[in-house]
Scaffold this motif. Sequence first.
Motif, mmCIF file in Angstrom:
data_model
loop_
_atom_site.group_PDB
_atom_site.id
_atom_site.type_symbol
_atom_site.label_atom_id
_atom_site.label_comp_id
_atom_site.label_asym_id
_atom_site.label_seq_id
_atom_site.Cartn_x
_atom_site.Cartn_y
_atom_site.Cartn_z
ATOM 1 N N GLY A 100 0.783 -1.224 0.000
ATOM 2 C CA GLY A 100 0.000 0.000 0.000
ATOM 3 C C GLY A 100 0.816 1.275 0.000
ATOM 4 N N VAL A 101 2.127 1.152 -0.197
ATOM 5 C CA VAL A 101 3.017 2.315 -0.196
ATOM 6 C C VAL A 101 3.722 2.375 -1.551
ATOM 7 C CG1 VAL A 101 5.030 3.354 0.921
ATOM 8 C CG2 VAL A 101 3.346 2.113 2.291
ATOM 9 N N PRO A 102 3.828 3.568 -2.155
ATOM 10 C CA PRO A 102 4.492 3.666 -3.460
ATOM 11 C C PRO A 102 5.974 3.307 -3.373
ATOM 12 C CG PRO A 102 3.549 5.789 -2.813
ATOM 13 C CD PRO A 102 3.320 4.847 -1.693
ATOM 14 N N ALA A 111 0.707 8.992 -6.408
ATOM 15 C CA ALA A 111 1.140 7.636 -6.038
ATOM 16 C C ALA A 111 0.656 7.225 -4.647
ATOM 17 C CB ALA A 111 2.661 7.528 -6.132
ATOM 18 N N ASP A 112 0.752 8.117 -3.661
ATOM 19 C CA ASP A 112 0.302 7.767 -2.305
ATOM 20 C C ASP A 112 -1.187 7.422 -2.292
ATOM 21 O OD1 ASP A 112 2.782 8.100 -1.020
ATOM 22 O OD2 ASP A 112 2.452 10.256 -0.776
ATOM 23 N N ALA A 116 -2.910 3.644 -1.742
ATOM 24 C CA ALA A 116 -3.871 3.507 -0.639
ATOM 25 C C ALA A 116 -5.223 3.019 -1.164
ATOM 26 C CB ALA A 116 -4.029 4.841 0.090
ATOM 27 N N ALA A 117 -5.655 3.535 -2.323
ATOM 28 C CA ALA A 117 -6.928 3.112 -2.910
ATOM 29 C C ALA A 117 -6.896 1.633 -3.277
ATOM 30 C CB ALA A 117 -7.250 3.955 -4.139
ATOM 31 N N LEU A 118 -5.790 1.164 -3.849
ATOM 32 C CA LEU A 118 -5.675 -0.248 -4.223
ATOM 33 C C LEU A 118 -5.603 -1.152 -2.995
ATOM 34 C CD1 LEU A 118 -3.259 0.031 -7.253
ATOM 35 C CD2 LEU A 118 -5.671 -0.631 -7.300
ATOM 36 N N GLU A 176 -10.397 7.030 -9.821
ATOM 37 C CA GLU A 176 -9.759 8.306 -10.120
ATOM 38 C C GLU A 176 -8.352 8.455 -9.531
ATOM 39 O OE1 GLU A 176 -12.141 12.094 -10.635
ATOM 40 O OE2 GLU A 176 -11.378 12.268 -8.586
ATOM 41 N N ASP A 177 -8.147 8.030 -8.288
ATOM 42 C CA ASP A 177 -6.810 8.150 -7.690
ATOM 43 C C ASP A 177 -5.789 7.313 -8.449
ATOM 44 O OD1 ASP A 177 -7.485 9.968 -5.687
ATOM 45 O OD2 ASP A 177 -8.029 8.375 -4.270
ATOM 46 N N VAL A 178 -6.206 6.131 -8.893
ATOM 47 C CA VAL A 178 -5.281 5.263 -9.642
ATOM 48 C C VAL A 178 -5.044 5.819 -11.035
ATOM 49 C CG1 VAL A 178 -4.950 2.943 -10.570
ATOM 50 C CG2 VAL A 178 -5.973 3.237 -8.316
ATOM 51 N N LEU A 179 -6.080 6.376 -11.662
ATOM 52 C CA LEU A 179 -5.920 6.910 -13.003
ATOM 53 C C LEU A 179 -5.034 8.161 -13.011
ATOM 54 C CD1 LEU A 179 -9.537 6.410 -14.360
ATOM 55 C CD2 LEU A 179 -7.537 4.946 -14.662
ATOM 56 N N GLY A 180 -4.964 8.850 -11.892
ATOM 57 C CA GLY A 180 -4.071 9.986 -11.787
ATOM 58 C C GLY A 180 -4.570 11.226 -12.491
#
Length: 186
Positions: A100-102, A111-112, A116-118, A176-180
């Motif tokens: 869970g950490v980049p 990335a953070d 965390a979302a994943l 959305e967080d993963v898509l950046g």
Amino acid sequence: MSLRTVRPFLAILAVAGLAACTATPGPAPSSGGPTASSSATESASATPAPDTETTVPAPSPSAPPGPTAGPGAGNAELAIMVKPSPTEPALNYTLVCRDGVPAPESKHPKADAACAALKSNAALLSPAPKNTNRVCTEQYGGPETATVTGIVDDTPVDTSFARTNGCEIGAWTAAEDVLGATGGAS
């Protein structure tokens, strides 16, 4: 109105609609006998069939089980391509997460938040197959598209996102967080 309240009502409507549309073999009604409308009414007042919407098909033996919604290990190696519009160049990101950490090799604007979302939802990038019978609002969220390939918690990922209707906008917003990228007006 809750889903619990709506389901019995929908089941009754479905039974009534099916009874009214289905011809029943038998003798022709006499002048004093039941008519099609009275038999439809009788069918509608009968106990509805068991709810089949909640039946989950068993996974095929050849398909590997995908991650379930909920917390995961937070390990990922992903290539993410976001295309803002058909005429603009694609934005390419690499996301590598460990617990869970980049990882240092991540080249991702959020990335953070993405890791965390994943970790909080391992199935975020493994949406259910698109159902052609699913009703989605006809709204346009923008020309953005995205493709994500790689591995999340030892499960292969190869999925795409768009913003062409309400269902796709919802999937984009969830990831959305993963898509950046924020995409459109969200």
